[in-house]
Design a protein around this motif. Structure first.
Motif, PDB file in Angstrom:
ATOM      1  N   MET A 110       0.851  -1.206   0.000  1.00  0.00           N
ATOM      2  CA  MET A 110       0.000   0.000   0.000  1.00  0.00           C
ATOM      3  C   MET A 110       0.873   1.238   0.000  1.00  0.00           C
ATOM      4  O   MET A 110       1.871   1.318   0.706  1.00  0.00           O
ATOM      5  N   GLU A 111       0.537   2.192  -0.818  1.00  0.00           N
ATOM      6  CA  GLU A 111       1.269   3.448  -0.811  1.00  0.00           C
ATOM      7  C   GLU A 111       1.114   4.120   0.547  1.00  0.00           C
ATOM      8  O   GLU A 111       0.103   3.975   1.224  1.00  0.00           O
ATOM      9  N   SER A 112       2.158   4.889   0.950  1.00  0.00           N
ATOM     10  CA  SER A 112       2.105   5.518   2.266  1.00  0.00           C
ATOM     11  C   SER A 112       1.054   6.610   2.322  1.00  0.00           C
ATOM     12  O   SER A 112       0.548   6.935   3.370  1.00  0.00           O
ATOM     13  N   ILE A 113       0.691   7.185   1.179  1.00  0.00           N
ATOM     14  CA  ILE A 113      -0.354   8.218   1.150  1.00  0.00           C
ATOM     15  C   ILE A 113      -1.320   7.863   0.031  1.00  0.00           C
ATOM     16  O   ILE A 113      -0.946   7.732  -1.126  1.00  0.00           O
ATOM     17  N   GLU A 114      -2.554   7.671   0.412  1.00  0.00           N
ATOM     18  CA  GLU A 114      -3.571   7.296  -0.570  1.00  0.00           C
ATOM     19  C   GLU A 114      -4.757   8.235  -0.418  1.00  0.00           C
ATOM     20  O   GLU A 114      -5.394   8.298   0.628  1.00  0.00           O
ATOM     21  N   HIS A 115      -5.048   8.992  -1.427  1.00  0.00           N
ATOM     22  CA  HIS A 115      -6.181   9.920  -1.377  1.00  0.00           C
ATOM     23  C   HIS A 115      -7.486   9.126  -1.415  1.00  0.00           C
ATOM     24  O   HIS A 115      -7.662   8.239  -2.237  1.00  0.00           O
ATOM     25  N   MET A 138     -10.978  10.738  -0.490  1.00  0.00           N
ATOM     26  CA  MET A 138     -12.044  11.585  -1.043  1.00  0.00           C
ATOM     27  C   MET A 138     -11.711  13.020  -0.659  1.00  0.00           C
ATOM     28  O   MET A 138     -11.386  13.312   0.485  1.00  0.00           O
ATOM     29  N   GLY A 139     -11.760  13.922  -1.625  1.00  0.00           N
ATOM     30  CA  GLY A 139     -11.475  15.331  -1.359  1.00  0.00           C
ATOM     31  C   GLY A 139     -10.113  15.497  -0.733  1.00  0.00           C
ATOM     32  O   GLY A 139      -9.104  15.089  -1.292  1.00  0.00           O
ATOM     33  N   HIS A 140     -10.100  16.116   0.462  1.00  0.00           N
ATOM     34  CA  HIS A 140      -8.854  16.377   1.164  1.00  0.00           C
ATOM     35  C   HIS A 140      -8.681  15.452   2.364  1.00  0.00           C
ATOM     36  O   HIS A 140      -8.112  15.814   3.382  1.00  0.00           O
ATOM     37  N   THR A 141      -9.185  14.245   2.256  1.00  0.00           N
ATOM     38  CA  THR A 141      -8.971  13.224   3.281  1.00  0.00           C
ATOM     39  C   THR A 141      -8.049  12.159   2.700  1.00  0.00           C
ATOM     40  O   THR A 141      -8.231  11.736   1.562  1.00  0.00           O
ATOM     41  N   TYR A 142      -7.061  11.728   3.461  1.00  0.00           N
ATOM     42  CA  TYR A 142      -6.132  10.736   2.936  1.00  0.00           C
ATOM     43  C   TYR A 142      -5.585   9.871   4.053  1.00  0.00           C
ATOM     44  O   TYR A 142      -5.614  10.209   5.238  1.00  0.00           O
ATOM     45  N   GLU A 143      -5.102   8.717   3.624  1.00  0.00           N
ATOM     46  CA  GLU A 143      -4.517   7.745   4.541  1.00  0.00           C
ATOM     47  C   GLU A 143      -2.993   7.841   4.462  1.00  0.00           C
ATOM     48  O   GLU A 143      -2.431   8.015   3.369  1.00  0.00           O
ATOM     49  N   VAL A 178       2.721  -0.254  13.395  1.00  0.00           N
ATOM     50  CA  VAL A 178       1.411   0.272  13.788  1.00  0.00           C
ATOM     51  C   VAL A 178       0.634   0.671  12.540  1.00  0.00           C
ATOM     52  O   VAL A 178       1.192   0.803  11.458  1.00  0.00           O
ATOM     53  N   GLY A 179      -0.663   0.879  12.712  1.00  0.00           N
ATOM     54  CA  GLY A 179      -1.530   1.171  11.583  1.00  0.00           C
ATOM     55  C   GLY A 179      -1.358   2.562  11.021  1.00  0.00           C
ATOM     56  O   GLY A 179      -0.683   3.418  11.587  1.00  0.00           O
ATOM     57  N   SER A 180      -1.990   2.769   9.871  1.00  0.00           N
ATOM     58  CA  SER A 180      -1.970   4.073   9.222  1.00  0.00           C
ATOM     59  C   SER A 180      -2.996   4.994   9.860  1.00  0.00           C
ATOM     60  O   SER A 180      -3.844   4.571  10.644  1.00  0.00           O
ATOM     61  N   LEU A 181      -2.904   6.257   9.495  1.00  0.00           N
ATOM     62  CA  LEU A 181      -3.838   7.266   9.964  1.00  0.00           C
ATOM     63  C   LEU A 181      -4.678   7.759   8.793  1.00  0.00           C
ATOM     64  O   LEU A 181      -4.192   7.841   7.659  1.00  0.00           O
ATOM     65  N   CYS A 182      -5.921   8.091   9.075  1.00  0.00           N
ATOM     66  CA  CYS A 182      -6.772   8.731   8.079  1.00  0.00           C
ATOM     67  C   CYS A 182      -6.989  10.168   8.538  1.00  0.00           C
ATOM     68  O   CYS A 182      -7.581  10.401   9.598  1.00  0.00           O
ATOM     69  N   LEU A 183      -6.487  11.126   7.761  1.00  0.00           N
ATOM     70  CA  LEU A 183      -6.476  12.523   8.182  1.00  0.00           C
ATOM     71  C   LEU A 183      -7.308  13.403   7.260  1.00  0.00           C
ATOM     72  O   LEU A 183      -7.350  13.191   6.049  1.00  0.00           O
ATOM     73  N   GLN A 226      -7.708  13.691  12.693  1.00  0.00           N
ATOM     74  CA  GLN A 226      -7.794  12.260  12.403  1.00  0.00           C
ATOM     75  C   GLN A 226      -9.240  11.837  12.205  1.00  0.00           C
ATOM     76  O   GLN A 226     -10.096  12.091  13.060  1.00  0.00           O
ATOM     77  N   ALA A 227      -9.499  11.157  11.087  1.00  0.00           N
ATOM     78  CA  ALA A 227     -10.870  10.745  10.768  1.00  0.00           C
ATOM     79  C   ALA A 227     -11.206   9.424  11.436  1.00  0.00           C
ATOM     80  O   ALA A 227     -12.274   9.222  11.979  1.00  0.00           O
ATOM     81  N   GLN A 228     -10.261   8.478  11.369  1.00  0.00           N
ATOM     82  CA  GLN A 228     -10.521   7.139  11.918  1.00  0.00           C
ATOM     83  C   GLN A 228      -9.210   6.390  11.947  1.00  0.00           C
ATOM     84  O   GLN A 228      -8.230   6.769  11.327  1.00  0.00           O
ATOM     85  N   GLU A 229      -9.189   5.303  12.673  1.00  0.00           N
ATOM     86  CA  GLU A 229      -8.046   4.409  12.649  1.00  0.00           C
ATOM     87  C   GLU A 229      -8.153   3.513  11.419  1.00  0.00           C
ATOM     88  O   GLU A 229      -9.240   3.050  11.077  1.00  0.00           O
ATOM     89  N   VAL A 230      -7.019   3.297  10.787  1.00  0.00           N
ATOM     90  CA  VAL A 230      -6.991   2.417   9.627  1.00  0.00           C
ATOM     91  C   VAL A 230      -6.041   1.282   9.938  1.00  0.00           C
ATOM     92  O   VAL A 230      -4.976   1.492  10.489  1.00  0.00           O
ATOM     93  N   GLY A 231      -6.371   0.089   9.590  1.00  0.00           N
ATOM     94  CA  GLY A 231      -5.539  -1.074   9.908  1.00  0.00           C
ATOM     95  C   GLY A 231      -4.217  -1.024   9.221  1.00  0.00           C
ATOM     96  O   GLY A 231      -4.026  -0.332   8.226  1.00  0.00           O
ATOM     97  N   PRO A 232      -3.263  -1.843   9.687  1.00  0.00           N
ATOM     98  CA  PRO A 232      -1.928  -1.870   9.090  1.00  0.00           C
ATOM     99  C   PRO A 232      -1.951  -2.472   7.691  1.00  0.00           C
ATOM    100  O   PRO A 232      -2.885  -3.183   7.332  1.00  0.00           O
TER     101      PRO A 232
END
Length: 486
Positions: free
Chosen positions: A1-6, A8-13, A252-257, A480-486
């Motif tokens: 998985m890419e470290s940054i994945e868009h 929707m809009g300006h929310t990304y993981e 640890v898991g990714s962040l959704c910001l 932070q929008a939500q926790e995202v799994g690793p």
């Protein structure tokens, strides 16, 4: 998985914070600490010079300062630090870490150079105020940047050790004052002016060292610049691989910001004083206690030596050197315990020990049983523990609040703590020493000891166990929008 994945809009993981935390310690971190952490050395230099040259300022044919004037100048320096921390802390969260640590350092260099050309009491006070403004702004930009680059498992020791370099600056200031205040070398009115030139020259060197330091990727992430943040992290990782390091995947898991361009002040203060009010109480208590403890004693120690022990002002620097040694060794030797034993235990312990030792040594001072050498030795032992305690206060306020308001959180609690403990302290002690009564000075020591013991209790009850955790785990980002799994 890419470290940054868009998404929707300006929310990304993103997993960039986790990738920074899993890095080993390397040359990049060492250079970062040297280029940025040297701010504490500058503050140590300034505070020591203020104490070491106080005798020369009283004898200056131009300034003719009294003990109260010197206490007032110390208060002006700290007032500037309070205002600088608040103003530049707000700008640091809004405009970025990198821009501000250049602006604040330039202000410091200009103001400390101007101090050397002071022509009366009020010009001296003005330039000390501006110098403090630069240093206060430095704290917010520097502490947030270093914490956001340092891997979680090293954060406590690194932060305490950096703060301990204040005392390398103290030693430099002491050594410079010994040389420049000596009538056999320079002495006189020129000597103390050249002392303040030391900081200006050192600051110019630091400006050049900071040119290679990148912006904090964590700051870039929440300000809608994820691609630039990724380039910076990938560049850091590439350096490690070139140096032979095999980098493991993040654990640890990714962040959704949600991206934002700034955090409204209403949300800042609601977060600090409503959502995190217990942490705010802890931070304010720790910083206020150590600010009174340190500034009251250190801004006026030279007056104690000259007025009660008849030490010539040109020899004050010799008594700073063992004090600086104890202060530097405390965070260096005790720092790892803050990551291993834990924050709550070690912060409470160092605060409590410092308070008890100050009360005991203050009583012995009041009884007149300590020689000047014994007094200096007592201070050295006290500040071995107090230095680690004070450093841990800055660590606490920097790591226990969300990323979006980290610099301003540092600024707010530094400002409140310094205003409550630091501005009052030097002014009060200046007046107490002016009475030439050991009993009055002892009362000041008891106040400082009581504040440290109270802070130890507050930390033991409500302190946060932040050791070896990522900054995002200690304080969830506001975006932070939500926790995202690793």
């Amino acid at each position: 998985m890419e470290s940054i994945e868009h998404l929707m809009g300006h929310t990304y993981e993103t997993d960039l914070p986790a990738r920074l935390d899993r890095l080993p310690w390397g040359r990049f971190h060492t250079l970062l600490v040297v280029a940025l952490g040297i701010t504490w050395l500058l503050d140590g230099l300034e505070v020591t010079l203020a104490g070491s040259v106080s005798g020369a300022l009283k004898n200056s044919p131009v300034l003719h300062l009294s003990n109260s004037d010197i206490g007032l100048a110390g208060g002006a320096y700290l007032t500037g630090a309070v205002i600088g921390a608040l103003f530049f802390g707000w700008l640091t969260d809004r405009l970025g870490r990198r821009k501000l640590f250049f602006i604040t350092l330039f202000l410091y260099v200009s103001a400390t150079a101007a101090t050397a050309f002071s022509f009366n009491l009020w010009s001296f006070i003005l330039f000390r105020f501006l110098t403090g403004t630069g240093i206060g702004g430095e704290y917010t930009a520097i502490n947030s940047t270093i914490q956001e680059f340092t891997p979680a498992r090293f954060r406590g020791w690194v932060d305490l050790t950096i703060n301990g370099t204040f005392w390398l600056g103290a030693a430099l200031g002491a050594g410079g004052s010994i040389l420049l205040l000596d009538p056999q070398t320079v002495g006189g009115d020129l000597g103390w002016r050249l002392c303040f030139g030391i900081g200006a020259v050192l600051g110019l060197v630091i400006l050049l060292m900071r040119l290679w330091v990148p912006e904090s990727p964590r700051w870039l992430l929440i300000h809608n610049q994820p691609e630039q943040a990724q380039r910076i992290v990938e560049g850091i990782e590439a350096r490690f691989r070139q140096q032979g390091h095999a980098l493991s995947p993040p654990t640890v898991g990714s962040l959704c910001l949600h991206a934002r361009d700034h955090t409204p002040l209403r949300e800042v203060f609601e977060t600090l004083f409503v959502s995190y009010r217990q942490r705010a109480l802890v931070g304010l208590t720790l910083l206020s206690a150590q600010a009174f403890f340190y500034n009251a004693i250190f801004f006026t120690y030279a007056l104690v030596l000259t007025d009660f022990y008849n030490v010539p002002f040109e020899r004050i620097g010799w008594y700073v050197l063992p004090l600086a040694l104890g202060n530097f060794c405390g965070p260096l030797l005790l720092g790892r315990l803050f990551d291993v034993v834990g924050r709550r235990v070690m912060i409470s312990l160092t605060y409590a020990i410092s308070g008890v030792l100050l009360a005991v040594s203050g009583y012995l001072f009041q009884q007149g049983v300590l020689s000047v050498t014994q007094q200096a030795s007592a201070w050295m032992v006290i500040f071995f523990f107090a230095s680690a305690a004070a450093s841990s206060a800055y660590l606490t306020v920097a790591e226990t609040f969300p990323l979006e308001i980290r610099a301003l959180a540092i600024a707010v609690f530094y400002a409140f703590g310094t205003a409550l403990g630091g501005i009052v302290g030097p002014t009060l002690f200046g007046h107490l020493i002016e009475t030439h009564d050991r009993g009055n000075v002892f009362i000041g020591y008891l106040i400082g000891a009581g504040l440290m013991l109270a802070a130890a209790v507050v930390q033991a009850l409500w302190g946060v166990a932040a050791e070896r955790q990522s900054l995002e785990a200690v304080a969830r980002p506001l975006s932070q929008a939500q926790e995202v799994g690793p």
